[in-house]
Design an enzyme around this catalytic site. Structure first.
Site, mmCIF file in Angstrom:
data_model
loop_
_atom_site.group_PDB
_atom_site.id
_atom_site.type_symbol
_atom_site.label_atom_id
_atom_site.label_comp_id
_atom_site.label_asym_id
_atom_site.label_seq_id
_atom_site.Cartn_x
_atom_site.Cartn_y
_atom_site.Cartn_z
ATOM 1 N N GLY A 90 1.050 -1.196 0.250
ATOM 2 C CA GLY A 90 -0.476 0.206 -0.114
ATOM 3 C C GLY A 90 0.392 1.551 0.249
ATOM 4 O O GLY A 90 1.781 1.683 0.008
ATOM 5 N N GLY A 92 2.320 4.032 1.807
ATOM 6 C CA GLY A 92 3.656 3.686 2.599
ATOM 7 C C GLY A 92 4.115 5.478 2.830
ATOM 8 O O GLY A 92 3.925 5.424 3.911
ATOM 9 N N ARG A 93 4.662 6.058 1.388
ATOM 10 C CA ARG A 93 4.516 7.207 1.770
ATOM 11 C C ARG A 93 4.389 7.720 0.844
ATOM 12 O O ARG A 93 4.826 8.995 -0.139
ATOM 13 C CB ARG A 93 6.215 7.233 2.134
ATOM 14 C CG ARG A 93 7.088 6.159 0.988
ATOM 15 C CD ARG A 93 7.992 6.739 0.822
ATOM 16 N NE ARG A 93 8.517 5.388 -0.448
ATOM 17 C CZ ARG A 93 10.070 5.929 -0.987
ATOM 18 N NH1 ARG A 93 10.517 6.561 -0.485
ATOM 19 N NH2 ARG A 93 10.001 4.759 -1.880
ATOM 20 N N LYS A 113 4.411 12.040 -3.366
ATOM 21 C CA LYS A 113 5.369 11.355 -3.175
ATOM 22 C C LYS A 113 6.031 11.466 -1.764
ATOM 23 O O LYS A 113 6.803 11.935 -2.063
ATOM 24 C CB LYS A 113 6.394 10.462 -4.251
ATOM 25 C CG LYS A 113 7.136 9.031 -3.569
ATOM 26 C CD LYS A 113 7.596 8.102 -5.150
ATOM 27 C CE LYS A 113 7.837 6.881 -4.559
ATOM 28 N NZ LYS A 113 8.236 6.411 -5.763
ATOM 29 N N ASP A 125 9.641 5.697 7.801
ATOM 30 C CA ASP A 125 8.711 7.427 7.729
ATOM 31 C C ASP A 125 7.450 8.492 7.279
ATOM 32 O O ASP A 125 7.919 8.795 7.321
ATOM 33 C CB ASP A 125 10.045 7.347 8.587
ATOM 34 C CG ASP A 125 10.496 7.911 7.207
ATOM 35 O OD1 ASP A 125 10.017 7.247 5.955
ATOM 36 O OD2 ASP A 125 11.570 7.977 7.191
ATOM 37 N N GLY A 126 7.608 7.518 6.404
ATOM 38 C CA GLY A 126 6.491 7.971 5.240
ATOM 39 C C GLY A 126 6.496 9.000 4.477
ATOM 40 O O GLY A 126 6.433 10.065 3.466
ATOM 41 N N ARG A 176 3.515 13.606 -8.747
ATOM 42 C CA ARG A 176 3.993 12.309 -9.401
ATOM 43 C C ARG A 176 1.924 12.064 -10.105
ATOM 44 O O ARG A 176 1.905 12.863 -9.897
ATOM 45 C CB ARG A 176 4.204 10.798 -9.479
ATOM 46 C CG ARG A 176 3.694 10.234 -10.247
ATOM 47 C CD ARG A 176 4.419 8.390 -9.744
ATOM 48 N NE ARG A 176 3.510 7.889 -8.642
ATOM 49 C CZ ARG A 176 4.238 6.656 -7.984
ATOM 50 N NH1 ARG A 176 5.521 6.637 -7.934
ATOM 51 N NH2 ARG A 176 3.519 6.500 -7.335
ATOM 52 N N ASP A 252 3.966 -5.080 -7.426
ATOM 53 C CA ASP A 252 3.310 -3.903 -6.627
ATOM 54 C C ASP A 252 4.255 -2.514 -7.370
ATOM 55 O O ASP A 252 3.634 -1.565 -7.465
ATOM 56 C CB ASP A 252 3.206 -3.936 -5.254
ATOM 57 C CG ASP A 252 5.355 -3.715 -4.934
ATOM 58 O OD1 ASP A 252 5.913 -5.105 -4.915
ATOM 59 O OD2 ASP A 252 5.175 -3.359 -4.332
HETATM 60 P P1 AMP Z 1 9.120 1.174 -2.721
HETATM 61 O O1 AMP Z 1 10.343 0.002 -2.696
HETATM 62 O O2 AMP Z 1 9.576 2.223 -2.710
HETATM 63 O O3 AMP Z 1 8.909 0.237 -4.487
HETATM 64 O O4 AMP Z 1 8.303 0.828 -1.163
HETATM 65 C C1 AMP Z 1 7.384 -1.103 -1.128
HETATM 66 C C2 AMP Z 1 6.483 -0.882 -0.171
HETATM 67 O O5 AMP Z 1 6.815 0.132 0.630
HETATM 68 C C3 AMP Z 1 5.241 0.476 -0.480
HETATM 69 O O6 AMP Z 1 3.848 -0.277 0.325
HETATM 70 C C4 AMP Z 1 6.312 2.050 0.205
HETATM 71 O O7 AMP Z 1 4.611 2.440 0.263
HETATM 72 C C5 AMP Z 1 6.884 1.449 1.121
HETATM 73 N N1 AMP Z 1 8.017 2.055 1.544
HETATM 74 C C6 AMP Z 1 8.741 2.654 0.970
HETATM 75 N N2 AMP Z 1 9.565 3.543 1.643
HETATM 76 C C7 AMP Z 1 8.812 3.974 2.108
HETATM 77 C C8 AMP Z 1 9.133 4.727 4.074
HETATM 78 N N3 AMP Z 1 10.097 6.138 3.811
HETATM 79 N N4 AMP Z 1 8.329 4.720 4.664
HETATM 80 C C9 AMP Z 1 6.507 4.243 4.327
HETATM 81 N N5 AMP Z 1 6.330 3.012 3.492
HETATM 82 C C10 AMP Z 1 7.628 3.042 2.965
HETATM 83 MG MG MG Z 2 6.735 0.408 -5.232
#
Ligand code: AMP
Ligand code: MG
Length: 487
Positions: A90, A92-93, A113, A125-126, A176, A252
């Site tokens: 989902g 997350g940030r 983002k 940390d979002g 984005r 994802d």
């Molecule tokens: P990504 O590797 O960017 O495709 O992220 C994979 C998952 O990790 C997704 O659900 C992102 O929203 C979550 N995510 C990545 N970085 C962060 C962050 N700094 N804080 C919270 N969620 C994160």
């Molecule tokens: Mg991703």
């Protein structure tokens, strides 16, 4: 034309309700400053470039202000990461701020983002840091300019909000744009949680808004998989033809629209190496350059699996079998164009394969500049220049002779061939080291290098006076930079 005050919102995804996303407000970042903005992305929202000069622009795109018609939502999805299933990912940030309806009747998702914690943040940390936001911005706009389908980037905003990664950095936000943020992983989430009514609702939503032609097919859900497969195959063919390595092809990160999505440790190849792994965390090379083709197919199989409640398995299998031929047709077509051919001949595929084998043997051929230089002069002269980068000179000369013979059969004027080749072979590509240089300057407070690099990359095929620096081969330190996922 619109202004920031008159943007029209039509939030369709939010209308699917709380089973699909969660309402949550962005968490602002401190002292927002506009780092870089894309004029052509602004135009998608009917905004003139000067709108970005208003103070309120950085406020809006750093979560400090919000349109009353925006309806921020964090989407829920899951996905296969490095081959293993993660049941709940989902946003997350990031947040879907809302969908802008432009004057042409198009909907553009505004996704912020780095907008802070959401119910899907897990251990994170979002936040997004400045370097990863700049990397995504540059890649989105560079791919678009190369004709490679991609999500778009409107702007990056920096801040003084501290963020801890391997070291202390600062938070940034990226805006984005995409016609949809639905990923393969959205379908997987509803399939694996056995919410088949919601799965159908999602499929109906995607078909209605993004693939309406599927409704005219006898089996609309099977037609949806086929349409997604066709677009994904074409996207990956473009990646392979232009030497783009995505780096994190988890399901994802796969867009249901077949656009390049979620940029992490991506790279354009410098010296050609089919086995290149751009992601520092990818120990086994699952997402190496040449693996992108079978992995795209694997990811489509994961999507097909999620569609099994809606479509017969045999039909899904037959659809999946279409992937390689469609991919090959696009790839060969692009490579023919890159070599300057206007028609197809039986031996073309072999000619391309022999060339890549010769490049691979030496690992010293700059992949982008090879094609550019091949169109620079008469073919015989060009071959003499690019020859120096090969180790198997005998093999290369034999290839060159066959290439010249093949070009002779086309029989075009030199100037015409050159213009045609230069229009498909970029002089400027987003090399990792160029991005790194611009990021280092931005981290020190100077945004001019990022802006200039972005400007150059918006016209990758046109020689731009005074910009020779961007068209060079990378220095040794700049080759094979390995980027980690921690962004
Ligand atoms: P990504 O590797 O960017 O495709 O992220 C994979 C998952 O990790 C997704 O659900 C992102 O929203 C979550 N995510 C990545 N970085 C962060 C962050 N700094 N804080 C919270 N969620 C994160
Ligand atoms: Mg991703």
């Amino acid at each position: 034309m619109k202004t920031l005050d008159t943007l029209a919102f039509d939030n369709r995804f939010a209308g699917l309700g709380d089973g699909f996303s969660t309402h949550i407000l962005p968490e602002p970042i401190a002292e927002p400053r506009l780092v870089v903005v894309s004029d052509s992305a602004l135009a998608l929202l009917d905004l003139a470039p000067h709108e970005a000069q208003r103070e309120v622009f950085a406020e809006l795109f750093s979560g400090n202000q919000l349109w009353s018609d925006a309806e921020p939502r964090a989407m829920v999805y899951s996905g296969h990461q490095f081959g293993g299933y993660s049941p709940r990912l989902g946003d997350g940030r990031g947040l879907l701020l809302g969908e802008v309806l432009n004057d042409a009747g198009e909907h553009w998702d505004l996704h912020l983002k780095g907008a802070g914690m959401t119910p899907y943040s897990r251990m994170g940390d979002g936040r997004a840091v400045l370097r990863s936001s700049i990397r995504e911005f540059l890649a989105s706009e560079a791919l678009h300019a190369l004709g490679i389908p991609s999500s778009r980037a409107l702007c990056v905003t920096s801040s003084s909000t501290p963020v801890w990664r391997e070291k202390q950095e600062t938070a940034a936000m990226l805006v984005r744009l995409a016609p949809s943020h639905v990923r393969f992983g959205h379908f997987e989430y509803f399939y694996y949680t056995r919410q088949h009514d919601q799965l159908k609702q999602l499929a109906d939503y995607v078909i209605e808004h993004h693939y309406p032609a599927c409704l005219e097919q006898p089996q609309p859900y099977a037609a949806l998989l086929k349409a997604v497969l066709e677009r994904t195959a074409e996207m990956v063919a473009r990646w392979q033809a232009y030497g783009f390595c995505h780096g994190v092809m988890n399901t994802d990160n796969m867009s249901i629209l077949g656009i390049t999505f979620d940029f992490g440790p991506y790279a354009f190849l410098d010296d050609f190496d089919a086995k290149h792994i751009c992601n520092h965390s990818d120990d086994t090379g699952r997402y190496s350059f040449s693996n992108q083709v079978p992995i795209a197919h694997w990811n489509l199989s994961a999507l097909a699996q999620a569609l099994t409640p809606l479509v017969e398995v045999d039909t899904l299998r037959e659809t999946l079998d279409l992937f390689l031929p469609i991919y090959q047709a696009h790839y060969q077509d692009l490579m023919r164009k890159r070599l300057g051919f206007t028609s197809a001949e039986d031996g073309d595929e072999e000619l391309v394969q022999r060339l890549l084998t010769l490049m691979q043997a030496g690992k010293a051929t700059d992949y982008s500049l090879f094609f550019r230089h091949l169109g620079d002069q008469t073919p015989a002269e060009a071959l003499k220049v690019v020859r120096n980068d090969f180790v198997d000179l005998q093999g290369f000369d034999a290839w060159g002779a066959d290439y010249l013979a093949r070009l002779d059969r086309e029989g075009f004027e030199q100037s015409e061939r050159q213009a045609r080749m230069h229009a498909v072979n970029p002089l400027y590509v987003l090399r990792n080291y160029l991005a790194q240089e611009a990021i280092a300057a931005a981290e020190a407070g100077d945004y001019e290098p990022v802006r200039e690099l972005h400007q150059v990359l918006t016209r990758p095929f046109d020689e731009q006076p005074g910009k020779q620096h961007y068209a060079q081969r990378p220095p040794d330190w700049g080759k094979h930079l390995s980027i980690s996922c921690s962004s």
